[in-house]
Design an enzyme around this catalytic site. Structure first.
Site, PDB file in Angstrom:
ATOM      1  N   ASP A  98      -4.196  25.086  47.466  1.00 14.44           N
ATOM      2  CA  ASP A  98      -3.783  26.058  46.461  1.00 14.44           C
ATOM      3  C   ASP A  98      -2.253  26.177  46.438  1.00 14.44           C
ATOM      4  O   ASP A  98      -1.607  26.241  47.491  1.00 14.44           O
ATOM      5  CB  ASP A  98      -4.422  27.413  46.805  1.00 14.44           C
ATOM      6  CG  ASP A  98      -4.072  28.497  45.831  1.00 14.44           C
ATOM      7  OD1 ASP A  98      -4.375  28.336  44.639  1.00 14.44           O
ATOM      8  OD2 ASP A  98      -3.489  29.517  46.262  1.00 14.44           O
ATOM      9  N   GLU A 131      -2.880  21.371  44.128  1.00 12.51           N
ATOM     10  CA  GLU A 131      -2.597  22.100  42.894  1.00 12.51           C
ATOM     11  C   GLU A 131      -1.073  22.054  42.773  1.00 12.51           C
ATOM     12  O   GLU A 131      -0.374  22.739  43.527  1.00 12.51           O
ATOM     13  CB  GLU A 131      -3.086  23.546  42.978  1.00 12.51           C
ATOM     14  CG  GLU A 131      -2.845  24.313  41.697  1.00 12.51           C
ATOM     15  CD  GLU A 131      -3.251  25.778  41.790  1.00 12.51           C
ATOM     16  OE1 GLU A 131      -3.754  26.309  40.790  1.00 12.51           O
ATOM     17  OE2 GLU A 131      -3.061  26.389  42.852  1.00 12.51           O
TER      18      GLU A 131
END
Length: 628
Positions: free
Chosen positions: A278, A315
């Site tokens: 993330d 990401e």
């Protein structure tokens, strides 16, 4: 044994120190966690009325604490190894609880749990779809934000980690004789027994302690200035490149060690095959130099004998300065490609709008975004192609809503993306108009086919094959209810819309497996052998090669011919694309062409395999695939 830490030291927030021995602290290496952070102010290290003062109330009775865990079984020899060939991989992003909470074939006591996900009926469905790799949303122990708890909500998505070694106990069945870790490992074993991979979404960019007004649960009280990036002008404040209040500082050796030890734990002891990171630019960020693909974290991963062989997915953006880094991660990494998402939405859903995508845009993304990824030895599979993900509209909502409908989140509909590049097909929300429903089905099928036939690594969002709707909520991070739980009841009854869509996805996956050209791991056409024609040709509907003028036109139809002979039968493949409002007749290249698949919902399945003649009619907003 259950234990916590008390750490003594100076209290001087503006100098970055926040030691408070009145607050019992969670060991960041805890493998089991006792207690529950309920958002009450006794968890604050500072005086609620004066953030510059230390709070002297002892919170030991309610603090999060570590329980010494029994050792797990010895890891398998293949622990932490990616199992699927890069060109064969099909990702499926899911939430452990939401996947099975309403599944009628899962025993009631196991719904929403690790054990529920391991149930045969659940894995049968995923295998039938052609999924190779399950990508689980965060499963590390979390602490929900105080603001959400006060509204009676929780951080359902789980991006508020506080225990990087402990499986989230909320997804544990609680069956006697089991533990969260043991049940997780059993789930991993069941997934591996099907020949599939297991990837988990990990959050090492920030912690659940949020900003300077947040709780003191662990790292903040152990060594605030070491674990976090602090603002140089006032060290009572935190850098907030995540939008979550703080950022972990992986430039510090002990912080990097924590992250590496955590990753190795999940790979070696929990049998995880890979990780989706993330807000990954934060992991390589420096307050002075910004993002660096040679940062200590990336170097540590590359030299690690276990982690270097796992599947690594970034990401590739955060909200800090220069935070958008698509295509800039090290060789071997995969990256979520949001430009693929926006281009396909613009091409199929926005032809009548200013944000429409051109034929050139479509072709560039269809062949794995070489501008971003064709460098430093990176393969086309580095591009993780997706049209929908947990963050944003579901596929059904993408063709049902023009506006976000997020009032249930308690933020006056200000949260979530404001520009979704969606198309409600003339009606906002649910409709019983047959014409509207037919158009929505057509567009969903076209988007799914584009995704599964594009070069790169496709990723499906759980529930899109079932027609899952979140009623227009495009930021359902705090909705732990039927908004986010997949609608299994009756969804796959024979003849239902969900059953037909699931079967369609399975056909796409099978077609991808049959056609090596569609999942090529080399770039087109730059790597064609010297002296031979390229294996890919871009054609107009009349069969002539695309010209520069055609690429720059406002056209909405083209054909992609793969003719490099990589098919084991020597077959050529033709993908005919029509995003326009009218049917288009395509002149076929020389050869005997047979229809393999059409995205037209009214297509007669009996036509599959039948010779096509010299031309093929492709209806509006549709794709046709043929082979010799």
């Amino acid at each position: 044994m259950v234990y916590g830490y008390r750490v003594h030291g100076p209290w001087s927030p503006h100098e970055g120190t926040r030691f408070n021995p009145a607050k019992l602290l969670l060991d960041p290496y805890a493998k089991e966690i006792v207690g529950n952070y309920d958002g009450s102010d006794i968890f604050l290290g500072h005086d609620p009325a004066n953030p510059d003062k230390r709070d002297t109330r002892d919170n030991a009775a309610v603090a999060l604490k570590a329980r010494v865990a029994a050792p797990g079984p010895a890891p398998a020899a293949t622990a932490g190894h990616a199992r699927i060939a890069a060109g064969d991989r099909v990702l499926y992003e899911l939430h452990v609880k939401g996947q099975t909470k309403l599944h009628p074939a899962v025993p009631a006591a196991l719904r929403g749990t690790y054990a529920g996900l391991a149930e045969p009926a659940v894995l049968d469905h995923l295998q039938a779809l052609g999924i190779t790799t399950l990508s689980l949303m965060p499963v590390q122990h979390r602490a929900d934000e105080q603001r959400l708890q006060h509204m009676g909500l929780s951080n359902y998505w789980g991006y508020t980690t506080i225990g990087w070694f402990a499986p989230e106990a909320r997804y544990w069945s609680g069956r006697p004789g089991t533990t969260p870790a043991g049940e997780f490992r059993a789930m991993a074993d069941a997934i591996h027994a099907r020949g599939m991979e297991l990837v988990i979404d990990v959050v090492y960019n920030h912690s659940a302690e949020t900003d300077e007004l947040g709780p003191t649960l662990s790292l903040r009280g152990i060594d605030n200035a070491l674990y976090y990036h602090l603002r140089p002008d006032d060290r009572a404040l935190y850098e907030n490149w995540t939008g979550c209040g703080n950022c972990l500082n992986l430039g510090e050796p002990r912080v990097l060690q924590l992250v590496m030890d955590s990753l190795r734990f999940w790979a070696c002891e929990m049998s995880v095959d890979g990780f989706r990171f993330d807000l990954a630019p934060v992991l390589g960020r420096d307050a002075q130099r910004g993002f660096d693909a040679r940062a200590p974290f990336f170097a540590a991963i590359a030299q690690d004998p276990v982690l270097s062989r796992t599947l690594l997915i970034a990401e590739p953006w955060d909200i800090g300065p220069g935070g958008y880094r698509l295509g800039e991660f090290p060789p071997g990494w995969l990256e979520w490609n949001d430009r693929y998402r926006d281009t396909q939405r613009g091409f199929w859903l926005r032809q009548d709008h200013d944000d429409k995508a051109s034929l050139g845009d479509f072709a560039h993304r269809f062949t794995a975004s070489s501008t971003q990824f064709a460098h430093n030895g990176r393969a086309p599979t580095a591009s993780v192609n997706f049209v929908t993900a947990h963050d944003g509209f579901t596929l059904r909502d993408l063709v049902s809503y023009n506006e976000r409908h997020n009032l249930a989140n308690g933020e006056d509909n200000r949260d979530g993306h404001g520009h979704n590049m969606s198309n409600n097909c003339g009606v906002e929300g649910p409709s019983d108009d047959p014409a509207v429903l037919a158009l929505r089905s057509r567009l969903q099928r076209a988007l799914l086919a584009t995704l599964m036939l594009s070069q790169g690594t496709p990723m499906l969002l759980a529930g899109d094959e079932l027609g899952h709707s979140q009623q227009g909520n495009n930021n359902a991070y705090c909705q732990d209810n039927e908004t986010t739980w997949l609608p299994w009841i009756g969804a796959c009854a024979p003849g239902s819309d969900a059953a037909r869509m699931s079967a369609f996805v399975a056909c796409l996956a099978a077609l991808r497996r049959e056609a090596p050209a569609l999942r090529s791991i080399r770039w087109w056409p730059a790597e064609a052998p010297q002296g031979t024609p390229p294996g890919i040709h871009w054609l107009r509907p009349d069969g002539e090669p695309m010209t520069p003028a055609d690429w720059n036109s406002t056209g909405t139809a083209l054909a992609v011919l793969f003719s490099d002979g990589t098919d084991e039968n020597g077959s050529a493949w033709l993908v005919m694309v029509n995003a326009g409002p009218q049917a288009v007749s395509f002149t076929l290249p020389a050869g005997t062409w047979r229809l393999s698949l059409s995205t037209d919902p009214g297509h007669d399945p009996g036509e599959v395999g039948q010779p096509l003649g010299d031309t093929a009619q492709v209806p509006f907003s549709s794709i046709g695939i043929a082979r010799t």
